[in-house]
Motif scaffolding. Sequence first.
Motif, mmCIF file in Angstrom:
data_model
loop_
_atom_site.group_PDB
_atom_site.id
_atom_site.type_symbol
_atom_site.label_atom_id
_atom_site.label_comp_id
_atom_site.label_asym_id
_atom_site.label_seq_id
_atom_site.Cartn_x
_atom_site.Cartn_y
_atom_site.Cartn_z
ATOM 1 N N GLN A 1 0.817 -1.209 0.059
ATOM 2 C CA GLN A 1 0.012 0.087 -0.031
ATOM 3 C C GLN A 1 0.768 1.206 0.006
ATOM 4 O O GLN A 1 0.626 2.061 -0.729
ATOM 5 N N ARG A 2 1.858 1.104 0.864
ATOM 6 C CA ARG A 2 2.929 2.334 0.987
ATOM 7 C C ARG A 2 3.529 2.573 -0.480
ATOM 8 O O ARG A 2 3.566 3.534 -0.850
ATOM 9 N N ARG A 3 3.941 1.605 -1.275
ATOM 10 C CA ARG A 3 4.630 1.786 -2.661
ATOM 11 C C ARG A 3 3.679 1.962 -3.558
ATOM 12 O O ARG A 3 3.983 2.929 -4.198
ATOM 13 N N ALA A 4 2.235 1.749 -3.383
ATOM 14 C CA ALA A 4 1.242 2.034 -4.256
ATOM 15 C C ALA A 4 1.167 3.477 -4.356
ATOM 16 O O ALA A 4 0.670 4.288 -5.176
ATOM 17 N N ARG B 1 9.087 6.841 -3.098
ATOM 18 C CA ARG B 1 9.722 5.665 -3.193
ATOM 19 C C ARG B 1 8.758 4.446 -2.282
ATOM 20 O O ARG B 1 9.459 3.448 -2.075
ATOM 21 N N GLY B 2 8.146 5.043 -1.275
ATOM 22 C CA GLY B 2 7.405 4.062 -0.571
ATOM 23 C C GLY B 2 8.183 3.812 0.655
ATOM 24 O O GLY B 2 7.859 2.667 1.328
ATOM 25 N N LEU B 3 8.918 4.660 1.141
ATOM 26 C CA LEU B 3 9.693 4.552 2.464
ATOM 27 C C LEU B 3 9.063 5.018 3.664
ATOM 28 O O LEU B 3 9.294 4.740 4.654
ATOM 29 N N HIS B 4 8.068 5.670 3.414
ATOM 30 C CA HIS B 4 7.261 6.465 4.452
ATOM 31 C C HIS B 4 5.957 6.492 4.164
ATOM 32 O O HIS B 4 5.578 6.717 3.061
ATOM 33 N N VAL B 5 5.211 6.413 5.254
ATOM 34 C CA VAL B 5 3.738 6.431 4.924
ATOM 35 C C VAL B 5 3.494 8.038 5.622
ATOM 36 O O VAL B 5 3.601 8.315 6.831
ATOM 37 N N PRO B 6 3.012 8.826 4.714
ATOM 38 C CA PRO B 6 2.835 10.593 5.152
ATOM 39 C C PRO B 6 1.657 10.537 6.107
ATOM 40 O O PRO B 6 0.756 9.735 6.280
ATOM 41 N N SER B 7 1.499 11.698 6.802
ATOM 42 C CA SER B 7 0.607 12.022 7.794
ATOM 43 C C SER B 7 -0.396 12.424 6.798
ATOM 44 O O SER B 7 -0.257 12.881 5.833
ATOM 45 N N VAL B 8 -1.649 12.690 7.502
ATOM 46 C CA VAL B 8 -2.690 13.183 6.813
ATOM 47 C C VAL B 8 -2.711 14.648 6.499
ATOM 48 O O VAL B 8 -2.929 15.133 5.315
ATOM 49 N N ARG B 9 -1.900 15.418 7.354
ATOM 50 C CA ARG B 9 -1.198 16.861 6.862
ATOM 51 C C ARG B 9 -0.547 16.926 5.569
ATOM 52 O O ARG B 9 -0.866 17.576 4.697
ATOM 53 N N VAL B 10 0.313 15.864 5.684
ATOM 54 C CA VAL B 10 1.292 15.962 4.525
ATOM 55 C C VAL B 10 0.521 15.398 3.071
ATOM 56 O O VAL B 10 0.821 16.059 2.098
ATOM 57 N N LEU B 11 -0.302 14.433 3.399
ATOM 58 C CA LEU B 11 -1.226 13.886 1.965
ATOM 59 C C LEU B 11 -2.120 15.274 1.563
ATOM 60 O O LEU B 11 -2.269 15.409 0.607
ATOM 61 N N SER B 12 -2.696 15.884 2.690
ATOM 62 C CA SER B 12 -3.328 17.048 2.064
ATOM 63 C C SER B 12 -2.908 18.080 1.559
ATOM 64 O O SER B 12 -3.026 18.613 0.539
ATOM 65 N N ALA B 13 -1.410 18.650 1.796
ATOM 66 C CA ALA B 13 -0.566 19.529 1.292
ATOM 67 C C ALA B 13 -0.306 19.156 -0.149
ATOM 68 O O ALA B 13 -0.281 19.771 -1.183
ATOM 69 N N ILE B 14 0.010 17.646 -0.207
ATOM 70 C CA ILE B 14 0.387 17.045 -1.557
ATOM 71 C C ILE B 14 -0.403 17.280 -2.419
ATOM 72 O O ILE B 14 -0.778 17.543 -3.672
ATOM 73 N N ALA B 15 -2.006 16.848 -1.893
ATOM 74 C CA ALA B 15 -2.989 16.940 -2.644
ATOM 75 C C ALA B 15 -3.285 18.348 -3.229
ATOM 76 O O ALA B 15 -3.694 18.512 -4.441
ATOM 77 N N ASP B 16 -3.448 19.081 -2.363
ATOM 78 C CA ASP B 16 -3.540 20.580 -2.702
ATOM 79 C C ASP B 16 -2.579 21.153 -3.916
ATOM 80 O O ASP B 16 -3.015 21.505 -4.959
ATOM 81 N N ALA B 17 -1.214 20.595 -3.618
ATOM 82 C CA ALA B 17 -0.213 20.948 -4.680
ATOM 83 C C ALA B 17 -0.492 20.291 -5.948
ATOM 84 O O ALA B 17 -0.087 20.962 -7.209
ATOM 85 N N LEU B 18 -1.126 19.033 -6.049
ATOM 86 C CA LEU B 18 -1.311 18.415 -7.364
ATOM 87 C C LEU B 18 -2.721 18.606 -7.813
ATOM 88 O O LEU B 18 -3.089 17.904 -8.900
ATOM 89 N N ASP B 19 -3.682 19.569 -7.309
ATOM 90 C CA ASP B 19 -4.845 19.876 -7.638
ATOM 91 C C ASP B 19 -5.684 18.491 -7.615
ATOM 92 O O ASP B 19 -6.670 18.199 -8.555
ATOM 93 N N LEU B 20 -5.518 17.758 -6.464
ATOM 94 C CA LEU B 20 -6.336 16.440 -6.307
ATOM 95 C C LEU B 20 -7.260 16.615 -4.972
ATOM 96 O O LEU B 20 -6.820 17.705 -4.135
ATOM 97 N N SER B 21 -8.194 15.827 -4.778
ATOM 98 C CA SER B 21 -9.025 16.040 -3.634
ATOM 99 C C SER B 21 -8.050 15.145 -2.469
ATOM 100 O O SER B 21 -7.353 14.261 -2.865
ATOM 101 N N ALA B 22 -7.915 15.627 -1.376
ATOM 102 C CA ALA B 22 -7.378 14.849 -0.428
ATOM 103 C C ALA B 22 -7.909 13.555 0.033
ATOM 104 O O ALA B 22 -7.268 12.660 0.222
ATOM 105 N N GLU B 23 -9.208 13.478 -0.217
ATOM 106 C CA GLU B 23 -9.926 12.199 -0.156
ATOM 107 C C GLU B 23 -9.355 11.126 -1.201
ATOM 108 O O GLU B 23 -9.054 9.813 -0.742
#
Length: 141
Positions: free
Chosen positions: A8-11, A46-68
């Motif tokens: 899941q982490r790698r995916a 590279r699948g070495l870390h599972v990011p926090s919800v805050r990090v996922l939300s920031a990445i989603a915003d930067a990529l114009d994706l929904s955090a969901e």
Amino acid sequence: MNGVWDAQRRALGSFIRDQRRLARLSLRQLSALSHISNPYLSQVERGLHVPSVRVLSAIADALDLSAETLLEQAGLVREQAGPRPGPGSRGETGDDRAVERAVRADRRLSQAQKEALIAVYRSYVESASPPEHAPDLGTRR
């Protein structure tokens, strides 16, 4: 169970990398847009870390994706299995959810376009559905 989490982490990392590349962003550019360090983003991809919800939300915003979308990819949120009734709606069917999933997965569309298409789709489906307690006018004379 560890193997499932590793996969899941790698995916998730692969999905984030694919989305970044589709957005034509370098790792440094995504780092700047998301305010996440370049080395940490590299490790997430590279699948070495599972990011926090805050990090996922920031990445989603930067990529114009929904955090969901990213939360689902991370396995932190499962797609809703039951119907999501709306105003005047009888609830969604499996076909409705499949259509919405297809729209959300289309990488050619922006997040705003996806939301607009889904809203239009839902309005058409709701207007095509008969009211829950409509009288059967065909049997009365």
